[in-house]
Design a protein around this motif. Sequence first.
Motif: not given
Lengths: 398, 398
Positions: A112-113, A150-154, A237-238, A323, B111-113, B115, B150-153, B323, B326
């Motif tokens: 999820a996140d 937050h990082g990239r879940a995908g 970081p991104f 979640r 929402v997937a990711d 940003v 990245h933010g919180r989806a 995804r 996103d």
Amino acid sequence: MTWVTGADGSPYGVTNLPYGVFRQNGGRSRIGVRIGSWVLDLAAAETAELVLAAGTLCRPVLNDFMALGRPQWLAVRQRITELLTDPAHRAAVEPLLVPLDDVELLLPIEVADYVDFYSSEHHAANVGQIFRPGQPALLPNWKHLPIGYHGRAGTVVVSGTPVTRPTGQRAAAEGPVTGPSVRLDIEAEVGFVVGVPSPLGARVPVDDFADHVFGVVLVNDWSARDIQAWEYQPLGPFLGKSFATSVSAWVTPLDALADAFVPAPDQNPPVVDYLRDVPHLGLDLRLAVEWNGEPVSQPPFATMYWTPAQQLAHLTVNGASLRTGDLYASGTVSGPERGQVGSFLELTWGGAEPVTVGGESRTFLADGDTVTITATAPGPDGTTIALGEVTGTIRPAR
Amino acid sequence: MTWVTGADGSPYGVTNLPYGVFRQNGGRSRIGVRIGSWVLDLAAAETAELVLAAGTLCRPVLNDFMALGRPQWLAVRQRITELLTDPAHRAAVEPLLVPLDDVELLLPIEVADYVDFYSSEHHAANVGQIFRPGQPALLPNWKHLPIGYHGRAGTVVVSGTPVTRPTGQRAAAEGPVTGPSVRLDIEAEVGFVVGVPSPLGARVPVDDFADHVFGVVLVNDWSARDIQAWEYQPLGPFLGKSFATSVSAWVTPLDALADAFVPAPDQNPPVVDYLRDVPHLGLDLRLAVEWNGEPVSQPPFATMYWTPAQQLAHLTVNGASLRTGDLYASGTVSGPERGQVGSFLELTWGGAEPVTVGGESRTFLADGDTVTITATAPGPDGTTIALGEVTGTIRPAR
């Protein structure tokens, strides 16, 4: 004692029982539990009514099972233990064991996140000294709250997935240049997987950790230091991180780690109320990092300054909801010694002090390099349990 | 011309046709398209074979429809236009129109990711001057790449959802204190929703923007400035943002905005190759911010330095996959004038220059405050289309 051949005395004995998702010959994804060098097909076991979990063991990822909550997690674990230890069940269960060598392991959870913390004091201090020499090693906020982002879940991938070297901008004397990262690194971490969600606007108290967190994965948060250094001001970081984060195929249930909880390092200054955990417990997980098969570091998770319970309480203190499938990682695990660091940035002190790997002098990752992170933990009665592995090989940039 | 009563001449005429998800009387979630003050029930329309989209219009969110790709988006849009303009269809279609007043609007996408970029030069410069007076307003990297994070989806919520004031740590003279945020702010933004995914390890060229992005939402990225200021070094915003991000219930398809593309501001220094978009186009979206019903700002999206196509190319240059679902937001939209800023931080210059709202001197958000962001854009033939609204009311901290 289990009747499964070879499992007793292995680090995947009946006190471990990590969950994963596998398939055979490209077939459908199935939930399984590891015992020795076998996978017990839990989808088949639930279909045969040998174990009951509201049908959640027949799903392609662990999420629905994880959402059931701790009483169900315990009941299923207890039932699996019965099936694997009571010889009366052997005739029914043995046909459901699949040799590990015959399966492909898949990403066990739908993420999820994804949140990444920064909770090792040794790591944060090392990074501070490398990037800000002569200044205080830790920033003023570091001991007051567990820093995270937050990082990239995908782009969370399962162990074994090749990692393509990322391309991006990095600073150079004449201005930024674009190209494949030249400072590609690892971050050896431990990840915590949320099973039970929480509502928006409420916080999860530090004491409720075990009611929400289902289990633990090993994490390699691959990091392109050159991309990260140029991009990270002021929002963090991104692209230096978002190209891939690898996790182990096995999720070790928290209940398998009951003997691994140990007092965490004292916290001074004292933490604010919502972060106060009594008892203040970390986990005695002993990580090992191999670079092309050579052991280069043994990061001790027990040295982490912030505990996973504190991280969870912090993550939700603002009312952010959880979640099922949320993954939060510890941040790079580094102990006080050079041979205990969780990144090559630290191992080679910013690239200034190369190490010898495969007879060659090395700093950051080259194409074709493989990094494997494993971990063990104390189990019951002096036994040792293993937490699987997270491995990845670097492919050249496209 | 549409046969739907009252729709012609409204900003939700037949050239607009935004998609959303609604329900009536707590019933099941249904995809619909807005026409005037009505919602055309697309689930019913697809069931009746009045419009065909591989069954995706019968799902509870737009994701599966968005994944079909641009040829299908165009075909469905054309078919809906036929249904709403050709009087021959009126008898079959009119029963599928539901008054907007009778429906509850839901989050239209899973929402997937998520940003969030930082692409308004005026906003970045304002923030720089407020927080780093006497230093260069922009950091050295700002004009070389679209800064993002990245933010919180999981805490993206639909317009109208109440926003609970977040609690967290903030700096104080005697050390950090924990409590409800005292500097709660808005960020007026525009969000782009990805329909067509991309594989891990590949990049999306800047020219492929319209093949991946389905449409546009309005975004309020609520921000607790005091929490953010204390936590954000060195890894960026976390709890200062993650408690809630509100989006409009209506997703305006990019194809409704064909007349809104305008040349974006010149970029100097020139950007690197992967960010070069020819033509270099932004969107002439005219935002309006109301604070408790009083207009306080009109941020012009056309002034954004980085374009959504450049943002998408940047997001994937490192091989990060996309995804379906996103969401990437522009960052706060601020124009050059005080009455054009997208945050109250800027509107009140860090709280130092209060504004009058409801006869009171105000800086940041109080409990009970409501903020509503709307936007319009040029449509065909001199018409104007509206992009819905994103609104939220602040509830007291728990």
